[in-house]
Design a protein around this motif. Sequence first.
Motif, PDB file in Angstrom:
ATOM      1  N   UNK A  44       0.883  -1.188  -0.054  1.00 41.26           N
ATOM      2  CA  UNK A  44      -0.065   0.168   0.057  1.00 41.26           C
ATOM      3  C   UNK A  44       0.889   1.323  -0.065  1.00 41.26           C
ATOM      4  N   UNK A  45       0.565   2.249  -0.645  1.00 45.34           N
ATOM      5  CA  UNK A  45       1.134   3.552  -0.772  1.00 45.34           C
ATOM      6  C   UNK A  45       1.664   4.056   0.770  1.00 45.34           C
ATOM      7  N   UNK A  46       2.866   4.340   1.160  1.00 44.03           N
ATOM      8  CA  UNK A  46       2.844   4.758   2.355  1.00 44.03           C
ATOM      9  C   UNK A  46       2.477   6.143   2.736  1.00 44.03           C
ATOM     10  N   UNK A  47       1.806   6.082   4.195  1.00 46.00           N
ATOM     11  CA  UNK A  47       1.234   7.592   4.683  1.00 46.00           C
ATOM     12  C   UNK A  47       2.287   8.405   4.835  1.00 46.00           C
ATOM     13  N   UNK A  48       2.253   9.591   4.558  1.00 47.01           N
ATOM     14  CA  UNK A  48       3.169  10.708   5.161  1.00 47.01           C
ATOM     15  C   UNK A  48       4.555  10.546   3.640  1.00 47.01           C
ATOM     16  N   UNK A  49       4.384   9.867   2.816  1.00 49.46           N
ATOM     17  CA  UNK A  49       5.221  10.022   1.632  1.00 49.46           C
ATOM     18  C   UNK A  49       5.157  11.327   1.100  1.00 49.46           C
TER      19      UNK A  49
ATOM     20  N   UNK B  35       9.008   6.334  -6.867  1.00 51.84           N
ATOM     21  CA  UNK B  35      10.063   7.144  -6.066  1.00 51.84           C
ATOM     22  C   UNK B  35       9.104   7.898  -5.150  1.00 51.84           C
ATOM     23  N   UNK B  36       9.830   7.875  -3.910  1.00 57.58           N
ATOM     24  CA  UNK B  36       9.235   8.892  -3.017  1.00 57.58           C
ATOM     25  C   UNK B  36       9.994   9.075  -1.681  1.00 57.58           C
ATOM     26  N   UNK B  37       9.711  10.390  -0.989  1.00 57.07           N
ATOM     27  CA  UNK B  37      10.552  10.571   0.016  1.00 57.07           C
ATOM     28  C   UNK B  37       9.435   9.984   1.262  1.00 57.07           C
ATOM     29  N   UNK B  38      10.262   9.520   2.303  1.00 56.89           N
ATOM     30  CA  UNK B  38       9.735   9.038   3.524  1.00 56.89           C
ATOM     31  C   UNK B  38      10.731   9.338   4.578  1.00 56.89           C
ATOM     32  N   UNK B  39      10.076   9.597   5.796  1.00 61.66           N
ATOM     33  CA  UNK B  39      11.019   9.613   6.977  1.00 61.66           C
ATOM     34  C   UNK B  39      11.810   8.558   7.330  1.00 61.66           C
ATOM     35  N   UNK B  40      12.888   8.681   7.668  1.00 57.52           N
ATOM     36  CA  UNK B  40      14.031   7.523   7.858  1.00 57.52           C
ATOM     37  C   UNK B  40      13.450   6.602   8.721  1.00 57.52           C
TER      38      UNK B  40
ATOM     39  N   UNK C  88      17.055  13.411   7.890  1.00 61.39           N
ATOM     40  CA  UNK C  88      15.741  12.835   8.550  1.00 61.39           C
ATOM     41  C   UNK C  88      14.720  12.150   7.382  1.00 61.39           C
ATOM     42  N   UNK C  89      15.208  12.267   6.249  1.00 62.77           N
ATOM     43  CA  UNK C  89      14.274  11.790   5.022  1.00 62.77           C
ATOM     44  C   UNK C  89      15.285  10.787   4.356  1.00 62.77           C
ATOM     45  N   UNK C  90      14.500   9.903   3.534  1.00 67.55           N
ATOM     46  CA  UNK C  90      15.053   8.789   2.831  1.00 67.55           C
ATOM     47  C   UNK C  90      14.361   8.738   1.459  1.00 67.55           C
ATOM     48  N   UNK C  91      15.098   8.615   0.268  1.00 67.56           N
ATOM     49  CA  UNK C  91      14.540   8.514  -0.900  1.00 67.56           C
ATOM     50  C   UNK C  91      14.348   6.843  -1.038  1.00 67.56           C
TER      51      UNK C  91
END
Length: 163
Positions: free
Chosen positions: A70-75, A93-98, A152-155
Motif C-alpha cells: 500500500x502507498x506509505x502514509x506521510x510520503x 519513487x518517494x521521500x519518507x522519513x527514515x 531525516x528523510x530517505x528516498x
Amino acid sequence: MTQTQTETVPEVVRPGRTRWGMFTAILAVPTLGVAALIALLVAWLFTDDSVDTGVRKISCAEAFAYGGAKPPTGARDLSCVLEAAQNPRYEARFLLRQTEVSAWVAASYPDGPGLRNVQCGGDTEIYACMNRGAVAGQSASVQLEVTYDGPNWSVVRFVAFTE
C-alpha cells in the motif's frame, strides 16, 4: 573600265538563338534545390518524431498494488511510472522519513523479508534494500532501494515486476 552591276541577293534571316535557354538551365538547378529543401522542411514539421519509450505515468495505488503493498502514509514527492514491455515493470519513487521506512516495509510485507543493509548492490549511496520474489497469490517480484536525503528523510525506490 566599266562597272558591272551586281545583283544583291537578300540574306535569309533565320531566327537567332537567344541565351534564355542557358539562363533557364542555370537557374533551374538552384531552384530545384531550394524546392527540395522546402519540401523536406514541411515534411519534418508535419511528421511525429516523438519517440515512444513505453514509459507512462500511472496512479501510485496501481503500482503498489502490483507489488502487494500500500502507498506509505506521510510520503512526499510520490511519482509512479509503468514501463510497458513484454512484462510490465512498475516503479515508484518517494521521500519518507527514515524512522518510517522500516515500519512501512514491515506493514506491507509481514511475511518478510525485511530491509537489509548489506549486499545492496554496488551503489554506495544505498543504505538499505530488499529483494522479494513472487509469493503465493502474487505474480510480481519487488525490489526496494533506500538512500539518504538529508538527516531525516530517505528516498525510496520501489520496483515491482514480473520475472
